[in-house]
Design a protein around this motif. Structure first.
Motif, short mmCIF file in Angstrom:
data_model
loop_
_atom_site.label_atom_id
_atom_site.label_comp_id
_atom_site.label_asym_id
_atom_site.label_seq_id
_atom_site.Cartn_x
_atom_site.Cartn_y
_atom_site.Cartn_z
N GLU A 167 -8.80 -10.79 6.15
CA GLU A 167 -7.78 -11.82 6.29
C GLU A 167 -8.29 -13.22 5.95
OE1 GLU A 167 -6.38 -11.45 10.25
OE2 GLU A 167 -5.45 -9.49 9.92
N HIS A 168 -9.59 -13.46 6.10
CA HIS A 168 -10.13 -14.79 5.87
C HIS A 168 -10.81 -14.85 4.50
CE1 HIS A 168 -13.22 -18.15 6.95
NE2 HIS A 168 -12.12 -18.67 6.44
N VAL A 169 -10.33 -15.73 3.64
CA VAL A 169 -10.87 -15.89 2.29
C VAL A 169 -11.20 -17.36 2.07
CG1 VAL A 169 -10.41 -15.63 -0.18
CG2 VAL A 169 -9.46 -13.97 1.44
N LYS A 201 -10.16 -28.58 -11.63
CA LYS A 201 -8.75 -28.63 -11.24
C LYS A 201 -8.54 -27.96 -9.87
CE LYS A 201 -6.87 -28.98 -15.91
NZ LYS A 201 -6.43 -30.38 -15.75
N ALA A 202 -9.37 -28.34 -8.91
CA ALA A 202 -9.39 -27.68 -7.61
C ALA A 202 -8.04 -27.72 -6.91
CB ALA A 202 -10.46 -28.34 -6.73
N GLU A 203 -7.28 -28.80 -7.10
CA GLU A 203 -6.03 -28.94 -6.37
C GLU A 203 -4.99 -27.89 -6.74
OE1 GLU A 203 -5.67 -30.93 -10.27
OE2 GLU A 203 -7.21 -30.93 -8.70
N VAL A 204 -5.11 -27.29 -7.94
CA VAL A 204 -4.12 -26.32 -8.39
C VAL A 204 -4.09 -25.09 -7.48
CG1 VAL A 204 -3.49 -24.79 -10.30
CG2 VAL A 204 -4.30 -27.11 -10.77
N PHE A 205 -5.25 -24.69 -6.98
CA PHE A 205 -5.31 -23.51 -6.13
C PHE A 205 -4.56 -23.73 -4.82
CE2 PHE A 205 -9.01 -23.30 -8.88
CZ PHE A 205 -8.96 -21.99 -9.33
N GLU A 206 -4.85 -24.83 -4.15
CA GLU A 206 -4.20 -25.08 -2.85
C GLU A 206 -2.72 -25.36 -3.03
OE1 GLU A 206 -5.06 -27.38 1.35
OE2 GLU A 206 -6.29 -27.85 -0.41
N ASP A 207 -2.35 -26.03 -4.12
CA ASP A 207 -0.94 -26.28 -4.36
C ASP A 207 -0.15 -24.97 -4.46
OD1 ASP A 207 -1.39 -28.98 -4.40
OD2 ASP A 207 -1.33 -29.19 -6.58
N HIS A 208 -0.77 -23.94 -5.04
CA HIS A 208 -0.06 -22.67 -5.22
C HIS A 208 -0.15 -21.77 -3.99
CE1 HIS A 208 1.69 -19.36 -7.56
NE2 HIS A 208 0.90 -18.58 -6.84
N PHE A 209 -1.34 -21.58 -3.44
CA PHE A 209 -1.53 -20.59 -2.38
C PHE A 209 -1.43 -21.18 -0.97
CE2 PHE A 209 -3.90 -18.61 -5.95
CZ PHE A 209 -3.20 -17.42 -6.01
N GLY A 210 -1.56 -22.50 -0.84
CA GLY A 210 -1.48 -23.11 0.48
C GLY A 210 -2.50 -22.52 1.43
N ASP A 211 -2.08 -22.25 2.65
CA ASP A 211 -3.01 -21.67 3.63
C ASP A 211 -3.10 -20.16 3.55
OD1 ASP A 211 -0.61 -20.82 4.72
OD2 ASP A 211 -0.81 -21.95 6.59
N GLY A 212 -2.39 -19.56 2.59
CA GLY A 212 -2.46 -18.11 2.38
C GLY A 212 -1.54 -17.29 3.26
N ALA A 213 -0.76 -17.93 4.13
CA ALA A 213 0.06 -17.19 5.07
C ALA A 213 1.06 -16.26 4.38
CB ALA A 213 0.79 -18.16 6.00
N ASP A 214 1.60 -16.68 3.25
CA ASP A 214 2.57 -15.85 2.53
C ASP A 214 1.95 -14.54 2.05
OD1 ASP A 214 4.45 -17.80 2.93
OD2 ASP A 214 4.36 -18.60 0.90
N LEU A 215 0.62 -14.51 1.93
CA LEU A 215 -0.08 -13.30 1.50
C LEU A 215 -0.71 -12.55 2.67
CD1 LEU A 215 -1.95 -14.80 -1.60
CD2 LEU A 215 0.22 -13.57 -1.58
N GLY A 216 -0.47 -13.02 3.88
CA GLY A 216 -1.10 -12.41 5.03
C GLY A 216 -2.57 -12.78 5.16
N LEU A 217 -2.94 -13.93 4.60
CA LEU A 217 -4.33 -14.37 4.58
C LEU A 217 -4.47 -15.74 5.23
CD1 LEU A 217 -5.19 -13.48 0.86
CD2 LEU A 217 -6.02 -12.25 2.89
N HIS A 218 -5.69 -16.06 5.59
CA HIS A 218 -6.06 -17.43 5.94
C HIS A 218 -7.03 -17.90 4.87
CE1 HIS A 218 -7.49 -20.99 7.85
NE2 HIS A 218 -8.67 -20.48 8.20
#
Length: 366
Positions: free
Chosen positions: A61-63, A70-87
């Motif tokens: 669960e923790h990744v 372009k580091a900001e692109v990842f967080e903009d898309h995946f956020g905290d990962g909750a939609d994927l069942g991840l943190h």
């Protein structure tokens, strides 16, 4: 093997994952001028989504994402990962630290005993639960996923003994003693990660792994013959996306069923057009009458006009291919235009915004 077909056992104790996604993707330019390589649309979703789905499928669960370009692109898309069942957490690498240095750079976010580490540009079918189980059963310090390839000269070669224990770690050589190579996926004991020198570039191949071997640490090889592909070149990127669509490579993140093609909602495909070979067609694309798109990737808003042929190629966002044009094994950047009846072959790359003239002009990488 699909992601759901992996060994469906929750790890005996919690493990975590680190994905290294800081590379600039130079070999994939011009596609990576606008997005990091792991975020390029691949079989309908960012490439990283496929890996994250497989990580979650074995109960992790923790990744932690090790980012840079372009580091900001990842967080903009995946956020905290909750939609994927991840943190999901993000650690930005302010200067290049090489692979081991990048792993060490995220160590303060880790708490589990065992950490799976992935290169973020590898498409693989390895059974992650079995890999983790092998690491624990052998009480290894580090376990390496190894794959057998036809030509190991292009890769680091990793010999093992009868028990699967790594005996050497060789750089590229013209006469490799075995055909098994480092596949870019590892399981580390967290204590080993914390022993990597901090704040400077460190190579796993040239420093960390040889140092562990010389110290007598247990380095275990997990050898299998599952699907494996380094997605670092345009040809490999196209092949990997097609294999995901066709069902040849595993993922739990496909936005539709496997088959001859994957066409996003909002795309318009003429009734007499042919889209096959595992092609992925993005939203708001248009494919005209009698056009043929095969084993290709069309980013959102790309257009293929009537009678054009696009094979094993990538069309960037908003790119346009004129009527009757022929494209084979090429990359067209965002917003570029290929004129009618134009022919592009064998590795041509058209930069974003470029307009190629019509009327039978032929271009090849040679």
């Amino acid at each position: 093997m699909s992601a759901d077909a992996q060994t469906p056992a929750e790890p005996r104790q919690k493990a975590e994952a680190v994905v290294l996604v800081g590379g600039r993707g130079v070999r994939l330019r011009p596609l990576t001028l606008s997005a990091p390589k792991p975020m390029l649309p691949t079989a309908g979703v960012p490439f990283l989504s496929h890996l994250l789905s497989r990580i979650r499928a074995i109960g992790i669960e923790h990744v932690v994402l090790g980012t840079s370009y372009k580091a900001e692109v990842f967080e903009d898309h995946f956020g905290d990962g909750a939609d994927l069942g991840l943190h999901i957490e993000y650690v930005v690498e302010s200067e290049p630290l090489d692979t081991a240095g990048a792993i060490r750079n995220v160590s303060d976010r880790l708490t589990a005993d065992d950490v799976l580490v992935f290169n973020g540009d590898i498409l693989s079918g390895v059974d992650l639960a079995e890999l983790l189980g092998t690491h624990r059963d052998t009480e290894a310090d580090v376990t390496l996923h190894l794959v057998k390839v036809d030509d190991p000269r292009r890769f680091g070669c990793v010999p093992t003994d009868a028990d699967g224990r790594v005996t050497d770690f060789l750089e590229k050589t013209e006469n490799p003693p075995v055909d098994q190579i480092n596949a870019g996926c590892y399981v580390f004991r967290r204590e080993v990660i914390e022993s990597i020198p901090e704040g400077r570039p460190v190579s796993v191949e040239r420093e960390t792994f040889p140092g562990l071997l010389s110290s007598g640490a247990r380095m275990q090889g997990y050898i299998d013959s599952s699907y494996w592909l380094d997605m670092g070149t345009p040809a490999a990127f196209v092949r990997g996306s097609s294999d995901l669509v066709l069902g040849n490579a595993p993922s739990g993140a496909l936005p539709g069923p496997t088959g001859r093609s994957l066409v996003a909602a909002g795309a318009e495909v003429a009734g007499d057009a042919v889209v096959d070979g595992g092609s992925a067609v993005g939203a708001d694309c248009a494919i005209g009458s009698h056009a043929h798109v095969s084993a290709s990737v069309l980013f959102d808003g790309a257009e293929v006009e009537a009678g054009a042929v696009v094979e094993r190629s990538v069309l960037g966002a908003g790119a346009r291919v004129g009527a009757g044009a022929v494209l084979r094994d090429v990359v067209i950047g965002d917003g570029a235009t290929v004129g009618a009846e134009c022919e592009l072959l064998d590795g041509v790359r058209v930069w974003p915004g470029v307009e190629l003239p019509p009327n039978g002009v032929r271009f090849s990488a040679d």
